[in-house]
Motif scaffolding. Structure first.
Motif, PDB file in Angstrom:
ATOM      1  N   VAL A   1       0.856  -1.187   0.000  1.00 21.42           N
ATOM      2  CA  VAL A   1       0.000   0.000   0.000  1.00 21.42           C
ATOM      3  C   VAL A   1       0.892   1.237   0.000  1.00 21.42           C
ATOM      4  CG1 VAL A   1      -1.767   1.298   1.231  1.00 21.42           C
ATOM      5  CG2 VAL A   1      -1.812  -1.211   1.251  1.00 21.42           C
ATOM      6  N   GLN A   2       0.549   2.172  -0.869  1.00 21.91           N
ATOM      7  CA  GLN A   2       1.295   3.440  -0.915  1.00 21.91           C
ATOM      8  C   GLN A   2       0.330   4.611  -1.035  1.00 21.91           C
ATOM      9  OE1 GLN A   2       4.259   3.049  -4.140  1.00 21.91           O
ATOM     10  NE2 GLN A   2       5.802   3.186  -2.530  1.00 21.91           N
ATOM     11  N   LEU A   3       0.631   5.659  -0.310  1.00 24.77           N
ATOM     12  CA  LEU A   3      -0.064   6.920  -0.454  1.00 24.77           C
ATOM     13  C   LEU A   3       0.982   7.972  -0.793  1.00 24.77           C
ATOM     14  CD1 LEU A   3      -1.923   5.200   1.573  1.00 24.77           C
ATOM     15  CD2 LEU A   3      -2.938   7.404   2.119  1.00 24.77           C
ATOM     16  N   GLN A   4       0.734   8.718  -1.852  1.00 28.23           N
ATOM     17  CA  GLN A   4       1.678   9.727  -2.320  1.00 28.23           C
ATOM     18  C   GLN A   4       0.987  11.087  -2.298  1.00 28.23           C
ATOM     19  OE1 GLN A   4       4.827   8.765  -3.885  1.00 28.23           O
ATOM     20  NE2 GLN A   4       5.470  10.882  -4.082  1.00 28.23           N
ATOM     21  N   ALA A   5       1.377  11.914  -1.328  1.00 32.20           N
ATOM     22  CA  ALA A   5       0.820  13.264  -1.222  1.00 32.20           C
ATOM     23  C   ALA A   5       1.645  14.227  -2.063  1.00 32.20           C
ATOM     24  CB  ALA A   5       0.805  13.718   0.225  1.00 32.20           C
ATOM     25  N   SER A   6       0.963  15.133  -2.737  1.00 37.02           N
ATOM     26  CA  SER A   6       1.652  16.131  -3.550  1.00 37.02           C
ATOM     27  C   SER A   6       0.805  17.389  -3.642  1.00 37.02           C
ATOM     28  CB  SER A   6       1.932  15.573  -4.954  1.00 37.02           C
ATOM     29  OG  SER A   6       0.727  15.259  -5.618  1.00 37.02           O
ATOM     30  N   GLY A   7       1.375  18.429  -4.232  1.00 35.70           N
ATOM     31  CA  GLY A   7       0.629  19.659  -4.453  1.00 35.70           C
ATOM     32  C   GLY A   7       0.954  20.782  -3.506  1.00 35.70           C
ATOM     33  N   GLY A   8       1.793  20.530  -2.525  1.00 35.26           N
ATOM     34  CA  GLY A   8       2.181  21.598  -1.617  1.00 35.26           C
ATOM     35  C   GLY A   8       3.061  22.621  -2.321  1.00 35.26           C
ATOM     36  N   GLY A   9       3.306  23.710  -1.625  1.00 31.72           N
ATOM     37  CA  GLY A   9       4.135  24.760  -2.178  1.00 31.72           C
ATOM     38  C   GLY A   9       4.024  26.017  -1.363  1.00 31.72           C
ATOM     39  N   SER A  10       4.577  27.090  -1.896  1.00 33.44           N
ATOM     40  CA  SER A  10       4.515  28.388  -1.238  1.00 33.44           C
ATOM     41  C   SER A  10       3.454  29.252  -1.901  1.00 33.44           C
ATOM     42  CB  SER A  10       5.877  29.075  -1.325  1.00 33.44           C
ATOM     43  OG  SER A  10       6.848  28.369  -0.603  1.00 33.44           O
ATOM     44  N   VAL A  11       2.648  29.885  -1.087  1.00 26.67           N
ATOM     45  CA  VAL A  11       1.558  30.695  -1.607  1.00 26.67           C
ATOM     46  C   VAL A  11       1.363  31.899  -0.693  1.00 26.67           C
ATOM     47  CG1 VAL A  11      -0.182  29.371  -0.364  1.00 26.67           C
ATOM     48  CG2 VAL A  11      -0.820  30.586  -2.469  1.00 26.67           C
ATOM     49  N   GLN A  12       0.855  32.974  -1.243  1.00 24.48           N
ATOM     50  CA  GLN A  12       0.574  34.159  -0.438  1.00 24.48           C
ATOM     51  C   GLN A  12      -0.750  34.008   0.293  1.00 24.48           C
ATOM     52  OE1 GLN A  12       0.772  37.560  -3.089  1.00 24.48           O
ATOM     53  NE2 GLN A  12       2.996  37.698  -2.831  1.00 24.48           N
ATOM     54  N   PRO A  13      -0.912  34.720   1.391  1.00 26.98           N
ATOM     55  CA  PRO A  13      -2.213  34.693   2.083  1.00 26.98           C
ATOM     56  C   PRO A  13      -3.349  35.036   1.128  1.00 26.98           C
ATOM     57  CG  PRO A  13      -0.571  35.781   3.441  1.00 26.98           C
ATOM     58  CD  PRO A  13       0.078  35.540   2.101  1.00 26.98           C
ATOM     59  N   GLY A  14      -4.444  34.274   1.249  1.00 24.62           N
ATOM     60  CA  GLY A  14      -5.570  34.443   0.350  1.00 24.62           C
ATOM     61  C   GLY A  14      -5.509  33.559  -0.873  1.00 24.62           C
TER      62      GLY A  14
END
Length: 121
Positions: A1-14
């Motif tokens: 079983v594997q779970l691969q989280a992605s999509g994070g990053g740096s973003v400004q408030p809002g």
């Protein structure tokens, strides 16, 4: 079983981000997937979950700003996060357990590696 989280990053408030959790080895038809986060110096917090029957749950801290969804064909769960705040900065993890969502991280059998979200101006 594997779970691969992605999509994070740096973003400004809002700003917005969409996190993805690609699941392999188990079927989303029979498992719940939850999203947790852990900020530096804080305990891991459950923020959202989607059941095997598509019922969804949100912590008060993200309610109204986040939407969890899943694509069974792709075996992937998404967390759309809008109106991000600096206090949303954390490492975000996805986790799976049979059938129904649970509040406590210890009840989840399978975990992904985490993806970092940084909200800063």
């Amino acid at each position: 079983v594997q779970l691969q989280a992605s999509g994070g990053g740096s973003v400004q408030p809002g700003g917005s981000l969409r996190l993805s959790c690609a699941v392999s080895g188990i079927s989303l038809d029979y498992h719940a997937v939850g999203w947790f986060r852990q900020a530096p110096g804080k305990e891991r917090e459950g923020i959202s979950c989607i059941n095997s029957n598509h019922n969804t749950y949100y912590a008060d801290s993200v309610k109204g700003r986040s939407t969890i969804s899943r694509d069974n064909a792709e075996n992937t769960v998404y967390l759309q996060m809008d109106s991000l705040k600096p206090e949303d900065t954390a490492v975000y993890y996805c986790a799976a357990k049979p059938a129904y969502c649970a509040r406590y991280a210890s009840l989840y059998s399978y975990w992904g590696q985490g993806t970092l979200v940084t909200v800063s101006s």
